[in-house]
Design an enzyme around this catalytic site. Structure first.
Site, PDB file in Angstrom:
ATOM      1  N   LYS A 219      -1.665  -1.109  -4.039  1.00  0.00           N
ATOM      2  CA  LYS A 219      -2.545  -0.303  -3.881  1.00  0.00           C
ATOM      3  C   LYS A 219      -1.924   1.119  -3.896  1.00  0.00           C
ATOM      4  CE  LYS A 219      -4.551  -0.261   0.519  1.00  0.00           C
ATOM      5  NZ  LYS A 219      -5.134  -0.914   1.532  1.00  0.00           N
TER       6      LYS A 219
ATOM      7  N   SER B 123       0.882  -1.415  -0.005  1.00  0.00           N
ATOM      8  CA  SER B 123      -0.026   0.098   0.172  1.00  0.00           C
ATOM      9  C   SER B 123       0.946   1.212   0.114  1.00  0.00           C
ATOM     10  CB  SER B 123      -0.847   0.074   1.130  1.00  0.00           C
ATOM     11  OG  SER B 123      -1.576   1.150   1.222  1.00  0.00           O
TER      12      SER B 123
ATOM     13  N   ASP C 211     -13.579  -1.350   3.960  1.00  0.00           N
ATOM     14  CA  ASP C 211     -12.433  -1.518   5.171  1.00  0.00           C
ATOM     15  C   ASP C 211     -13.183  -0.815   6.326  1.00  0.00           C
ATOM     16  OD1 ASP C 211     -10.580  -1.051   6.820  1.00  0.00           O
ATOM     17  OD2 ASP C 211      -9.096  -0.262   5.343  1.00  0.00           O
TER      18      ASP C 211
ATOM     19  N   GLU D  55     -11.449   0.735  -2.828  1.00  0.00           N
ATOM     20  CA  GLU D  55     -11.656   0.297  -1.520  1.00  0.00           C
ATOM     21  C   GLU D  55     -12.197   1.734  -0.570  1.00  0.00           C
ATOM     22  OE1 GLU D  55      -7.915  -1.468   0.300  1.00  0.00           O
ATOM     23  OE2 GLU D  55      -8.592  -0.879   2.535  1.00  0.00           O
TER      24      GLU D  55
ATOM     25  N   LYS E 122      -9.437  -6.603   9.106  1.00  0.00           N
ATOM     26  CA  LYS E 122      -8.122  -6.181  10.063  1.00  0.00           C
ATOM     27  C   LYS E 122      -8.686  -6.504  11.342  1.00  0.00           C
ATOM     28  CE  LYS E 122      -6.831  -2.134   7.252  1.00  0.00           C
ATOM     29  NZ  LYS E 122      -7.035  -0.471   7.205  1.00  0.00           N
TER      30      LYS E 122
ATOM     31  N   LYS F  88      -3.206   5.169  -2.641  1.00  0.00           N
ATOM     32  CA  LYS F  88      -4.202   5.775  -1.680  1.00  0.00           C
ATOM     33  C   LYS F  88      -4.467   7.148  -2.613  1.00  0.00           C
ATOM     34  CE  LYS F  88      -3.809   3.971   2.364  1.00  0.00           C
ATOM     35  NZ  LYS F  88      -4.945   3.350   3.213  1.00  0.00           N
TER      36      LYS F  88
ATOM     37  N   ASP G 177      -7.360   3.152  -2.552  1.00  0.00           N
ATOM     38  CA  ASP G 177      -7.962   3.073  -1.409  1.00  0.00           C
ATOM     39  C   ASP G 177      -8.310   4.583  -1.089  1.00  0.00           C
ATOM     40  OD1 ASP G 177      -8.788   2.777   1.147  1.00  0.00           O
ATOM     41  OD2 ASP G 177      -7.126   1.882   1.991  1.00  0.00           O
TER      42      ASP G 177
ATOM     43  N   GLY H 110      -3.711  -4.005   6.742  1.00  0.00           N
ATOM     44  CA  GLY H 110      -2.487  -3.783   7.819  1.00  0.00           C
ATOM     45  C   GLY H 110      -2.680  -2.356   8.167  1.00  0.00           C
TER      46      GLY H 110
HETATM   47 MG    MG Z   1      -8.147   0.634   3.543  1.00  0.00          MG
END
Ligand code: MG
Length: 336
Positions: free
Chosen positions: A129, A103, A206, A181, A230, A131, A156, A258
């Site tokens: 991934k 990520s 998430d 996400e 998570k 952001k 995400d 994570g």
């Molecule tokens: Mg997330």
């Protein structure tokens, strides 16, 4: 966190952040709630199994799931150690290695981001991934996709968009993403369902999935087609397994997210990621993704095929590096 469970010690990690940006919890709130409410509810109390820890903590305090998870997960480690089995085996894991994704945070400089992606792709990570946020999305994702046409790519948003941004979110469909996400606020299950109905790309939830009940609701209204599990967000391994099973029953693949854990939390995540419906690469990166030196021995490393080995030793299967932990520790508190 260490928990002495009848002479067998288990290790857990509280994944709350320094500031309340991901969720309402912080390191300080977790410490307060553990000391004042959670630890007194379980210390000195005979509990048959780690599955009894969650209900005992639920009676002691509302919410504060990350604080609860630290205790609950330490109890799982202790139980697995007492039985001489790996945590993965105790949880019902079926994989010896788990595929790892990475990520990457928001970068102002797109070339710097591309260089970073390139490094992780070369290392062998199975999924990247990015952001994103409303002002840092299409241009960034387009640039990365152009440069890497074939990698498994996801984004995400950490709930950064609102109901006014649905067209902008839909524009992300041009980039062959495995999923988008948490585009919308955590509480907005119906808005996610409306968006998912208009998208070909799966939505992965998430922040929304805070409990098995919330997961049941999300699946019931078809708010997502993928779920990120998570254990910190869900108050531990017990509720995480329930969410895993709910999603498996609905044909929804899950993966393990994570929270920038040290090796202790990472070991818990890797064990959980070995469950059968964990069908997508997790944010279970190697130790060196975040740490120059990890607090566990051996540290987690990335295999050439982009997987991380699931430890086979008893409990979390890695030892805490006591010398280094003592070096980085700011304060030690013992509760009895
Ligand atoms: Mg997330």
């Amino acid at each position: 966190m260490r928990l002495d469970a009848g002479g067998v010690e288990g290790a857990g990690e509280c994944v709350a952040g320094e500031a309340p940006f991901y969720s309402a919890e912080t390191v300080d709130t977790a410490r307060h709630v553990i000391e004042r409410y959670l630890a007194p509810a379980v210390l000195g109390t005979p509990l048959e199994s780690p599955d009894r820890v969650g209900p005992a903590l639920a009676h002691a305090a509302k919410g504060h799931r990350m604080a609860k998870a630290a205790l609950e997960m330490a109890a799982w480690d202790a139980r697995a150690r007492a039985e001489g089995v790996s945590l993965a085996e105790a949880l019902g894991g079926v994989r010896a290695r788990v595929p790892a994704g990475v990520s990457i945070g928001i970068h102002d400089d797109i070339q710097a981001l591309i260089d970073r992606v390139s490094g992780f792709v070369d290392e062998g990570y199975r999924r990247v991934k990015l952001k994103v946020a409303p002002d840092r999305d299409l241009e960034v994702v387009r640039a990365v996709r152009l440069k890497f046409p074939h990698i498994a790519l996801t984004v995400d948003a950490n709930a950064a968009y609102s109901g006014r941004d649905l067209d902008r979110i839909r524009a992300l469909e041009d980039f062959d993403l495995d999923f988008i996400e948490q585009p919308l606020p955590a509480d907005a299950l119906l808005l996610h369902a409306d968006l998912q109905d208009r998208l070909e790309t799966p939505i992965c939830l998430d922040e929304s999935i805070t409990s098995p009940d919330r997961c049941r609701d999300a699946l019931g209204v078809a708010a997502c087609r993928v779920v990120n599990i998570k254990p910190g967000r869900l108050a531990g391994h017990g509720p995480s397994r329930v969410v895993h099973d709910l999603c498996a029953g609905a044909g929804v693949p899950v993966w393990c997210g994570g929270m920038l854990e040290s090796g202790i939390g990472r070991a818990h995540n890797v064990a959980l990621a070995s469950l059968p419906n964990m069908r997508l690469p997790g944010d279970t990166s190697a130790s060196d993704r975040y740490w120059e030196r990890d607090v566990v021995d051996p540290p987690f490393t990335l295999n050439a095929d982009g997987t991380v080995d699931v430890p086979t030793g008893a409990g979390i299967g890695v030892d805490v590096d006591e010398e280094f932990l003592a070096f980085v520790m700011e304060e030690e508190v013992t509760l009895t």
